[in-house]
Design a protein around this motif. Sequence first.
Motif, PDB file in Angstrom:
ATOM      1  N   LEU A  45       0.830  -1.201   0.000  1.00  0.00           N
ATOM      2  CA  LEU A  45       0.000   0.000   0.000  1.00  0.00           C
ATOM      3  C   LEU A  45       0.869   1.257   0.000  1.00  0.00           C
ATOM      4  O   LEU A  45       1.912   1.298   0.650  1.00  0.00           O
ATOM      5  CB  LEU A  45      -0.911   0.029   1.231  1.00  0.00           C
ATOM      6  N   ARG A  46       0.430   2.263  -0.735  1.00  0.00           N
ATOM      7  CA  ARG A  46       1.096   3.555  -0.702  1.00  0.00           C
ATOM      8  C   ARG A  46       0.738   4.254   0.600  1.00  0.00           C
ATOM      9  O   ARG A  46      -0.447   4.314   0.970  1.00  0.00           O
ATOM     10  CB  ARG A  46       0.682   4.390  -1.904  1.00  0.00           C
ATOM     11  N   ALA A  47       1.718   4.778   1.320  1.00  0.00           N
ATOM     12  CA  ALA A  47       1.495   5.297   2.668  1.00  0.00           C
ATOM     13  C   ALA A  47       0.554   6.492   2.690  1.00  0.00           C
ATOM     14  O   ALA A  47      -0.280   6.613   3.587  1.00  0.00           O
ATOM     15  CB  ALA A  47       2.832   5.677   3.307  1.00  0.00           C
ATOM     16  N   LYS A  48       0.639   7.365   1.694  1.00  0.00           N
ATOM     17  CA  LYS A  48      -0.113   8.611   1.788  1.00  0.00           C
ATOM     18  C   LYS A  48      -1.618   8.428   1.595  1.00  0.00           C
ATOM     19  O   LYS A  48      -2.420   9.208   2.108  1.00  0.00           O
ATOM     20  CB  LYS A  48       0.414   9.637   0.783  1.00  0.00           C
ATOM     21  N   SER A  50      -3.058   4.863   1.074  1.00  0.00           N
ATOM     22  CA  SER A  50      -3.382   3.427   1.223  1.00  0.00           C
ATOM     23  C   SER A  50      -3.825   2.785  -0.080  1.00  0.00           C
ATOM     24  O   SER A  50      -4.523   1.769  -0.076  1.00  0.00           O
ATOM     25  CB  SER A  50      -4.464   3.209   2.287  1.00  0.00           C
ATOM     26  N   ALA A  51      -3.450   3.354  -1.221  1.00  0.00           N
ATOM     27  CA  ALA A  51      -3.788   2.748  -2.510  1.00  0.00           C
ATOM     28  C   ALA A  51      -3.009   1.444  -2.686  1.00  0.00           C
ATOM     29  O   ALA A  51      -1.810   1.381  -2.387  1.00  0.00           O
ATOM     30  CB  ALA A  51      -3.457   3.703  -3.655  1.00  0.00           C
ATOM     31  N   THR A  52      -3.679   0.405  -3.165  1.00  0.00           N
ATOM     32  CA  THR A  52      -3.035  -0.894  -3.404  1.00  0.00           C
ATOM     33  C   THR A  52      -2.192  -0.827  -4.665  1.00  0.00           C
ATOM     34  O   THR A  52      -2.703  -0.537  -5.753  1.00  0.00           O
ATOM     35  CB  THR A  52      -4.086  -2.009  -3.533  1.00  0.00           C
ATOM     36  N   LEU A  53      -0.897  -1.104  -4.520  1.00  0.00           N
ATOM     37  CA  LEU A  53       0.012  -1.036  -5.654  1.00  0.00           C
ATOM     38  C   LEU A  53       0.330  -2.408  -6.224  1.00  0.00           C
ATOM     39  O   LEU A  53       0.437  -2.582  -7.432  1.00  0.00           O
ATOM     40  CB  LEU A  53       1.312  -0.334  -5.253  1.00  0.00           C
ATOM     41  N   LYS A  54       0.513  -3.405  -5.347  1.00  0.00           N
ATOM     42  CA  LYS A  54       0.868  -4.745  -5.782  1.00  0.00           C
ATOM     43  C   LYS A  54       0.320  -5.765  -4.796  1.00  0.00           C
ATOM     44  O   LYS A  54       0.027  -5.447  -3.639  1.00  0.00           O
ATOM     45  CB  LYS A  54       2.389  -4.925  -5.897  1.00  0.00           C
ATOM     46  N   LEU A  55       0.193  -7.005  -5.292  1.00  0.00           N
ATOM     47  CA  LEU A  55      -0.240  -8.120  -4.455  1.00  0.00           C
ATOM     48  C   LEU A  55       0.792  -9.228  -4.519  1.00  0.00           C
ATOM     49  O   LEU A  55       1.434  -9.449  -5.553  1.00  0.00           O
ATOM     50  CB  LEU A  55      -1.593  -8.656  -4.919  1.00  0.00           C
ATOM     51  N   SER A  56       0.959  -9.947  -3.411  1.00  0.00           N
ATOM     52  CA  SER A  56       1.855 -11.096  -3.362  1.00  0.00           C
ATOM     53  C   SER A  56       1.202 -12.171  -2.492  1.00  0.00           C
ATOM     54  O   SER A  56       0.330 -11.872  -1.675  1.00  0.00           O
ATOM     55  CB  SER A  56       3.220 -10.711  -2.785  1.00  0.00           C
ATOM     56  N   ASN A  73       7.350   5.829   0.325  1.00  0.00           N
ATOM     57  CA  ASN A  73       6.870   5.413   1.632  1.00  0.00           C
ATOM     58  C   ASN A  73       5.696   4.447   1.471  1.00  0.00           C
ATOM     59  O   ASN A  73       4.736   4.741   0.739  1.00  0.00           O
ATOM     60  CB  ASN A  73       6.429   6.630   2.447  1.00  0.00           C
ATOM     61  N   PHE A  74       5.756   3.309   2.181  1.00  0.00           N
ATOM     62  CA  PHE A  74       4.756   2.263   1.987  1.00  0.00           C
ATOM     63  C   PHE A  74       4.391   1.614   3.323  1.00  0.00           C
ATOM     64  O   PHE A  74       5.023   1.854   4.351  1.00  0.00           O
ATOM     65  CB  PHE A  74       5.299   1.164   1.061  1.00  0.00           C
ATOM     66  N   LEU A  75       3.350   0.766   3.285  1.00  0.00           N
ATOM     67  CA  LEU A  75       3.044  -0.155   4.365  1.00  0.00           C
ATOM     68  C   LEU A  75       2.436  -1.406   3.750  1.00  0.00           C
ATOM     69  O   LEU A  75       2.046  -1.402   2.568  1.00  0.00           O
ATOM     70  CB  LEU A  75       2.093   0.467   5.381  1.00  0.00           C
ATOM     71  N   THR A  92      10.174   3.255   4.569  1.00  0.00           N
ATOM     72  CA  THR A  92      10.675   4.023   3.427  1.00  0.00           C
ATOM     73  C   THR A  92      11.693   3.187   2.654  1.00  0.00           C
ATOM     74  O   THR A  92      12.561   2.542   3.254  1.00  0.00           O
ATOM     75  CB  THR A  92      11.332   5.336   3.884  1.00  0.00           C
ATOM     76  N   LEU A  93      11.602   3.210   1.306  1.00  0.00           N
ATOM     77  CA  LEU A  93      12.558   2.506   0.459  1.00  0.00           C
ATOM     78  C   LEU A  93      13.407   3.526  -0.277  1.00  0.00           C
ATOM     79  O   LEU A  93      12.883   4.527  -0.789  1.00  0.00           O
ATOM     80  CB  LEU A  93      11.844   1.617  -0.560  1.00  0.00           C
TER      81      LEU A  93
END
Length: 810
Positions: A45-48, A50-56, A73-75, A92-93
Amino acid sequence: MKRFFCLTLTVFLASSGFGQGAPRISGLVIGKDEKTIAGATISLLRAKDSATLKLSAANKDGAYFFENVNTGNFLLAATAVGYKKSYSKIFTLDVQQNLSIPTIRLTPTNKDLAGVTVTATRPLVEQKIDRTIVNVEASITNIGTSALEVLEKAPGVSVDRDGNISLKGKEGVMIMIDGRPTQLGGADLANLLRNLNSNQMDQVEIMTNPPARYDAAGGAGIINIKTKKNISAGYNGSATLGVTQGRYPKTNEALNLNYRNGKINVFTNLSHNYRKSFGTLKINRNIISDNTSTIDKVFNQQADRISEGNSYNAKVGVDYFVSKKTTLGIVAGATSSPNFSTNKNVTNISNALKNLESITMATVNNDGVMNSFSTNLNFRTQLNNKGREITSDIDFLGYTSAVDQYMVNSYTDAAGRVFRKADTLNGDLPQDIQVYSGRVDYVHPLKKNAKFEAGVKSGIVRTDNNANYDSVQYGRIVHDFNRSNHFIYQENINAAYVNYSTPLSKKISAQLGLRLENTIAKGKQLTTGEDFNRNYIQLFPTAYFQYKANEKNSFGANFGRRVRRPNYQSLNPFIRFIDRYTYSQGNPNLKPSLSNNIELTHTWKNQITTTLNYTSTKDIIEGVIEQKGQEAYTKPSNIASLEQIGLAVNANNPITKWWTSTMNVNVFNNRYKGIVSNASVNFAATSFVVTGTQQFKINKTLTAEINGRFRNGWLEGVMRAKPVGFVGAGVGQQVLKNQGTLRLSIRDIFYTQRFRGVGKYGNVDFDFQEIAETRVISLSFSYRFSKGKKIAPVKRTVGSANEEQERIGQ
């Protein structure tokens, strides 16, 4: 339509932004007692927002990985059946950083899942190495539609006015259902897909260049429709009710049940579909004089058709787990589709100056039923714990259809005075098809991640078509020997294949395959005594290479040789009437068409895939309109060679937390060269197709969608089709604690999906327009129930009757 094209192009460009860097994320998911949770879904999820970017998905050790991740920045969010949702802390990456996330612990929910339904959101389109996957329920506007209408919105797929399917501008697609070819084509295949409702469908797999394991049939590739299957232990299922309203009503109902306990898994799917619809076909033809090559007569024809029918479908299966490594299964299915259609046709016949001379009025009624029965016996055993396994299938498929046709023609002059006695034609058109097939496949993993596969297959098909026509003359029934025919066809295809895949380096992998097919075919027209015998062997090589340049970019190249064999209906020389002057007829002299396909692909961040393709096809099979006197008829022929070059771009991107965009653009040039109606043709056209779906998450339970498609003018064999497109929209609401879903959608809002085209070659000169019931509104309700826990799905084989099932009525 121009506004829609501009909108979709703008969204596509907005969805294709590029970033910097390519770090990697990894971690572990555990549950109670420190046990790992295999199959847990991890969302990046994008931190700002919470948009879903990828699934695993977590592997058997509970480990998960995210590749091709941009900096920022993610969670993470972790979910699994039987556990509460859990989140990681925000992290943060940096550029080129590989980050290990602290272990995520999931807390169990109540063990008894009675009355609890867990649903997961899947993307509309998924791009895999060898195929594109469309998740049917991910699109709200798919509800209440048929399988044919779902395919029409799939990336790269086109459906013409008669229901014929093409892929990236190429004819000759093999249609499979649950890995088994439908064995139908042309009108019969179109009717089957119209009667298959979207609520029975789970996914659509699109393969433009399938590997050697698959039948070589399908010059343009393979489309596999996967129906719904439950994968929970205990008792679970779903029920769906839907109603659709256009000019006429349509309804659909479906029930899916599954029960698994110990070594037994039992499942069944039941459905009913009622459809009533209309269609109008307008054809304007210039009759060219054989002596002067000038216009002699002008025919203006209009056919108004109303069709009504039901479709009843049932499938039941049992899996028996002999041991942890061996599974036996049986699946049986049956369908029955009674239908009735009536055509009211008016033909105005004018002279070269377009002065009306006479009028022919025709009524053509078709009262028929198509029944089918299929049985599959399957076996799978694992020879060790490293992936060695043997699978086998035995299939039987039976199709029977019966059509009673009634046609009456009346003739008047321009003033409405009868100048010729009316004539009547009755037709009794039974058809019987039987398919027997079997296959065995072997998989053997090797060292260093290499894999060897091999298999054999044999299939036998028998078709029996007996068309009996009778004329009514002065109140007496007289057998029509000129139109009646009895055609029997038998075919045996034996095949063997080998396939080898291996990594060549850390960044390069390869897969090579070779398939051999021997075809023995016999056809006989009992009425005339004519027959033919064919026996030939063909080789079909395939090659795939993939280069992973970095975490963001990967490149691929593949080559495949494929064949499009004439389907059984195309070989049948029967006549099917539209009216007194228009009919279609099969051709027993058709030859298979061979194609060589090359594709180059580039994938960026698993979000945007670009494909460049080249195809060369010989003896292409197309239905062309030919003219004999005042009669026009459609007959499939090996008309020409085809060369195509195309470029396709597919993007599936989250724009914001609440907006996801899926876009597909396909541009291709088709060039046909050959002889049609004793005239040389050399036609070429560049065409493009744009499809787009914009999905919006309004809140936790309410979603909305807008989708559309536009196709500019294109070549359909030797006919030039004009631009066509549509726009649809829908909303979906979760109810009853997310166990139920209400969906409302409208299709072809502006009523622009009207097929138009022109053709001019030899002594043929025509234009046409077809209007169908494409603007409809649909409402559906689905309810899901479960008592049990989610487990690994049963790995079922794909069956052995793949090609045969697809060719039953092309």
